[in-house]
Design a protein around this motif. Structure first.
Motif, mmCIF file in Angstrom:
data_model
loop_
_atom_site.group_PDB
_atom_site.id
_atom_site.type_symbol
_atom_site.label_atom_id
_atom_site.label_comp_id
_atom_site.label_asym_id
_atom_site.label_seq_id
_atom_site.Cartn_x
_atom_site.Cartn_y
_atom_site.Cartn_z
ATOM 1 N N SER A 26 -44.934 6.142 27.318
ATOM 2 C CA SER A 26 -44.728 7.590 27.424
ATOM 3 C C SER A 26 -43.698 7.903 28.507
ATOM 4 N N VAL A 27 -43.708 7.095 29.567
ATOM 5 C CA VAL A 27 -42.715 7.318 30.625
ATOM 6 C C VAL A 27 -41.303 7.171 30.066
ATOM 7 N N GLU A 28 -41.097 6.152 29.219
ATOM 8 C CA GLU A 28 -39.756 5.968 28.620
ATOM 9 C C GLU A 28 -39.387 7.156 27.731
ATOM 10 N N VAL A 29 -40.345 7.565 26.912
ATOM 11 C CA VAL A 29 -40.071 8.685 25.998
ATOM 12 C C VAL A 29 -39.788 9.954 26.795
ATOM 13 N N THR A 30 -40.608 10.184 27.813
ATOM 14 C CA THR A 30 -40.445 11.392 28.626
ATOM 15 C C THR A 30 -39.119 11.360 29.373
ATOM 16 N N ASP A 62 -49.940 6.643 30.021
ATOM 17 C CA ASP A 62 -49.688 5.209 29.790
ATOM 18 C C ASP A 62 -50.814 4.360 30.379
ATOM 19 N N ALA A 63 -51.242 4.732 31.579
ATOM 20 C CA ALA A 63 -52.292 3.955 32.245
ATOM 21 C C ALA A 63 -53.596 4.012 31.458
ATOM 22 N N ALA A 69 -58.253 3.509 26.520
ATOM 23 C CA ALA A 69 -58.841 4.795 26.158
ATOM 24 C C ALA A 69 -58.462 5.161 24.729
ATOM 25 N N ALA A 70 -59.378 5.843 24.058
ATOM 26 C CA ALA A 70 -59.085 6.335 22.706
ATOM 27 C C ALA A 70 -58.221 7.585 22.839
#
Lengths: 507, 514
Positions: A26-30, A62-63, A69-70
């Protein structure tokens, strides 16, 4: 183009697959989308505020994904939020100077829901002040440009959200639609937007324009993406008394049905005679009828239906909306929040209220407050507000009669493609008339979608196709919308937005 | 402030006929506010809060916030409507009343306009004379209270001359029911007392329903009194000529915060208006503020029938559509109407008009009812509560009900009726009970106050008394029974009062006839 450049071109559903498989974070996408905003938004001006927390939020998602986590399908996905929606961590101005810098002490329910689903708010998008307009020219912070042509409007009021999505600054956005503010910007930018059934999405925390017409809804580049977002933000909210208690089906599932099955067989599609006007831009009408031919070819039955009272919809709308707005906007008085302007030499609280409202509201807002105050005045109430409510009932009956014989209604989503800046700003009535196709759905509370069906031959600009369904039958929009989207893209061999011009990138 | 000229009250009534109308605001004591989940400062047991601490975004009217109706407030309003004899609307709506004022967070008040939840009722009120009036209720509607302004810097604490004002939104959103009467004609000279009796009747009703703390001094119950006068000559002329009866210009007196104020304010307004009209002046249609301390009203803001609040249906709320089951269950749960209850108790107890009015005026209905329920006779219960207990309460400026429980009063009365205590001893027992020494039986035990019921001790005392008054027995035998009194008195004295006088009398008579 580098890898982050290609990430931003992906749909939310494609990104979702890569995120859940662990191909990307998500960090990359963000980061990719923040980079895009940094590169193009200086000229485009889709955003009023870019979040400082987006990367931290993405890292947390991400974490938790790494921790097993679901997560929902849109977890980790960036999203742009129309500035009409309250956000606890970002200014929420509704495009007005009177709320400049105001940070609410709470999130709007749709915002809280996207956060809970793990989406990453990127920032707040530009809009006409208090959602009054069809071009973003009435934003107190300057207009947003249309990614297809910077000399043209991106639609309004939600021009910022539509431009953000269609310029690949965000895969998803939230909008609000009072008379077409999601659908008309979607139409003129080649994106997809849905105004849900009134009550389908909570209005809590949406800064009210006209309470009986406002509806928050999803904006994206594909029908499936819009459906995925609708699944996140929909549902009953005890804090909104007008919120429906229905159990809603999965709209993503409805979109999947459209994209894979022969869903058009036996579908009765009504063309609203009054919204297929010879006065519309020829290229708009042409693409609309070509789309109908495609639908016919694949088994749908096209029926012409009449909605005789639609011709009064703009007149009724421009009584009801200003009336409700004049009351909703009374709270902007400097006493508890927002701008305060002290008149020279001081004065009474009334003087301060008047000076604040004089300085803080733009001309279109003042125009509508005056219109609405007049329409509600003793002696005029029955002639204006009372009559408008009667028209509203007649329009609801038109819809009911039409839905007795057809499953959905269709029309062009807007009479024209994107018009040029300044073209209608001096003529409020011309601006109002641009909403002729979208307003009836708001007056009746029924759900409606706009999706792109091609470029008008005369100007090469996107044309939107509107689908309207009975109240609570939002799923039909997604099934038919996804079907039409697939048939057209199969025929073109590409998506419409892939044809949009490359934007100049700031170094 | 300049003192207005006023006319003698009797003269005013001779010349003019008063026409009344009341708007009573009742703060409901629900746990939360009308449209938000903030704690309700008017809830039971709530104490005043620090300014702006019982508020949510809804009460502040923050952008994006939305109202949600408090269902308990709906039920309370329906109960009140039913208790007022009103019809309950199957569908009623909230509307926005639009006006700019800094204590009104949204600059509109959510109220009910043309579709109130309750309408067309009747309340019976009774004056001290026993005369009753039927007050017609036009409507009872729900609305939210506004915040409170405190004006700083002016000499009077009022807005005129103030340097700035503070706003406290704690009260914003407190649920209110506004009860509006129809025009009240025919009160005549009783108009001031009728005002007091009406507000008192409303207070009794909301207290019996348990829906409001009903403390006027805290603003739980507020009365706006409308009053106008019309000249009797004009009325007579209109009657004679068949013309519609004239109506005078009315004023609306606010800030009437006690029953006594209601009476005084109406009386004052009648006298003030009469003086103006008599001098050929005109009454200005306006709100007037009642000043408890000086006993006068002063001009507020002009009020016109043409005030334009631009009402329209509140689009953020759905119509209120209570189910028939809910209405009927609330109707079934209604307590007996206070006026009906009073009539029932008066008949059951057999009190005279005067006796019963004393009990009502002393506010001792509940105490006596509970004392009778605990086994005392109505006459004994009344005697104790309006007599000794009221006297002791009055002496220490407390409420009679705070001194002793009805159960103990009943026990005391029974001991007296059984002859175990004389009235005098019983008063000592009551002191012990009030002093916290326990139940009457326990006090009798610990203080050794029981009546001497041992005939041997009595006979000894009687013999002693007869010895000093030898002619008494002779007189009794001659039929002069009253002569026994002297002996009884001597015996009672000898035994320090701890004897049953009736028994002593019996024994004396036995001796004479032996």
């Amino acid at each position: 183009m580098n890898s982050s450049g290609s990430l931003i071109r992906l749909s939310a559903s494609a990104l979702s697959a890569k995120l859940s498989s662990g191909d990307i974070s998500s960090v990359e996408v963000t980061q990719a989308h923040l980079d895009r905003i940094a590169a193009v938004d200086g000229d485009l001006h889709a955003f009023l505020h870019v979040s400082a927390n987006a990367l931290d939020t993405a890292a947390r998602v991400d974490a938790s994904r790494r921790a097993g986590a679901a997560l929902g399908p849109l977890a980790g996905m960036p999203i742009a939020i129309k500035d009409v929606l309250c956000t606890i961590d970002m200014p929420s101005t509704a495009g007005s100077k009177i709320l400049e810098g105001w940070i609410p002490p709470y999130d709007a329910t749709p915002v809280a829901l996207v956060r809970r689903a793990g989406l990453i708010p990127l920032g707040k998008t530009n809009m006409d002040e208090f959602a009054m307009g069809s071009s973003t020219e009435h934003s107190a912070y300057g207009p947003t440009k249309n990614p297809w042509d910077f000399s043209r409007i991106p639609g309004g009021s939600g021009g910022g959200s539509a431009a953000a999505v269609s310029s690949f600054e965000a895969p998803l956005a939230l909008g609000s639609d009072t008379g077409g503010s999601i659908r008309q910007p979607a139409a003129v930018t080649g994106s997809v937007g849905v105004k849900p059934t009134y009550g389908g999405v909570s209005r809590y925390g949406a800064i009210a324009l006209a309470s009986s017409l406002d509806q928050v809804g999803p904006v994206a580049r594909t029908v499936l993406d819009v459906a995925l977002l609708h699944d996140v933000i929909g549902g009953h909210d005890p804090r909104d008394s007008t919120s429906l208690r229905d159990e809603w089906p999965s709209f993503a599932e409805a979109a999947h049905v459209g994209a894979r099955a022969e869903s058009l067989k036996g579908l009765r599609i009504g063309v609203v005679k009054e919204l297929d006007s010879p006065g519309f831009q020829p290229g708009v009408s042409q693409r609309f009828h070509e789309a109908l031919e495609v639908l016919t070819a694949y088994g749908a039955e096209i029926v012409e239906v009449s909605a005789p009272h639609f011709e009064y919809s703009i007149a009724a709308y421009y009584v009801i909306l200003p009336a409700e707005a004049s009351s909703n906007l009374a709270k902007f008085d400097s006493v508890r929040f927002g701008l305060r302007v002290n008149p020279p030499g001081g004065g009474t609280v009334e003087d301060v209220m008047a000076a604040t409202r004089e300085a803080g509201f733009g001309p279109e807002v003042k125009r509508r407050i005056i219109l609405g105050t007049y329409a509600l005045s003793a002696g005029y109430y029955d002639a204006y507000y009372g009559s408008a409510q009667k028209v509203r009932t007649l329009i609801q009956r038109d819809f009911a009669a039409a839905f007795d014989i057809v499953d959905v209604l269709v029309s062009p989503a807007a009479p024209t493609t994107a018009f040029r800046f300044g073209e209608k700003i001096a003529d409020p009535l011309a601006m109002y008339l641009n909403d002729v196709t979208t307003i009836p759905a708001n007056l009746a509370g029924v759900p409606a979608m706009s999706l792109p069906i091609g470029l008008a031959p005369e100007d090469g600009l996107p044309v939107g196709f509107q689908i309207m369904a009975p109240a609570r039958a939002d799923a039909r929009l997604y099934t038919l919308g996804a079907t039409l989207e697939r048939l057209l893209e199969d025929a073109w061999g590409h998506t419409l937005l892939s044809q949009a011009p490359e934007l100049k990138v700031a170094i | 402030m300049a003192t207005a000229k006023i006319m003698d009250y009797d003269a005013a009534i001779e010349l003019f006929e008063p026409v009344l109308g009341f708007e009573v605001h009742v703060e409901l004591n629900t746990q939360t506010k009308m449209f938000s989940d903030a704690p309700n400062p008017a809830a039971r047991g709530n104490v005043p809060h620090e300014p702006n601490t019982t508020i949510t975004p809804v009460d502040l009217g923050l952008p994006g916030s939305l109202p949600v109706v408090n269902e308990q407030a709906i039920s309370y309003s329906i109960s009140l409507g039913l208790a007022l004899g009103c019809s309950i609307a199957p569908s009623s709506r909230f509307a926005r009343k639009n006006y700019f004022y800094p204590d009104l967070a949204k600059n509109y008040q959510i109220s009910q306009f043309d579709e109130p939840i309750a309408f067309e009722g009747m309340v019976e009120v009774e004056l001290a004379s026993g005369k009753t009036f039927q007050i017609e209720i036009e409507r009872a509607h729900m609305e939210e209270d506004a915040g409170k302004l405190t004006h700083i810097g002016g000499a009077t604490g009022r807005i005129q001359g103030a340097e700035y004002s503070l706003v406290d939104y704690n009260r914003a959103g407190v649920p209110l029911v506004e009860i509006v009467t129809k025009m009240i004609i025919g009160a005549e000279a009783d108009a001031p007392e009728l005002a007091k009796a009406y507000v008192s009747a409303i207070r009794d009703i909301v207290v019996s329903l348990g829906i409001s703390e009903a403390k006027m001094e805290r603003g739980n119950l507020r009365c706006d009194a409308n009053i106008s006068l019309r000249s009797r000559a004009d009325v007579a002329f209109a009657r004679a000529s068949g013309a519609p009866l004239p109506l005078g210009t009315r004023t609306e007196t606010k800030n009437v915060n006690s029953l006594r104020s209601a009476e005084r304010a109406i009386r004052y307004e009648i006298q003030r208006q009469a003086a103006i009209l008599y001098d050929g002046g005109t009454i200005i249609q306006e709100t007037r503020h009642w000043h408890e301390d000086t006993g006068v009203t002063s001009a507020g803001r002009p009020k016109s029938d043409a005030d334009d609040y631009r009402y329209f249906p509140e689009p953020d709320l759905l119509p209120v559509e209570p189910s028939l089951e809910l209405i009927e269950s609330l109707r079934a749960a209604l307590p007996e109407a206070p006026a009906v209850r009073r009539r029932r108790l008066k008949n059951a107890w057999g009190f005279s008009d005067l006796e019963f009015q004393d009990v009502v005026n002393a506010g001792l209905l509940v105490e006596i009812e509970e004392t009778v329920a605990a086994g005392a006779s109505p006459a004994q219960a009344r005697k104790w509560w309006t007599g000794e207990i009221a006297r002791l309460a009055n002496a220490s400026s407390v409420d009679p009900s705070s001194l002793v429980s009805p159960k103990y009063v009943a026990e005391l009365a029974l001991l007296v009726e059984l002859g175990s205590l004389t009235d005098r001893l019983a008063r000592q027992v009551l002191e012990g009970v009030i002093a916290g020494e326990g139940s009457p039986a326990e006090v009798v035990e610990s203080r050794g106050l029981a009546v001497v019921s041992d005939d041997t001790a009595l006979i000894a005392a009687i013999d002693e008394a007869l010895a000093s008054q030898p002619d008494v027995l002779e007189k009794i035998r001659e039929g002069k029974l009253q002569a026994a009194g002297a002996v009884i008195g001597a015996v009672m004295k000898a035994l320090g009062g701890s004897a049953d006088a009736a028994r002593v009398r019996e024994l004396v008579l036995e001796r004479a006839n032996a």
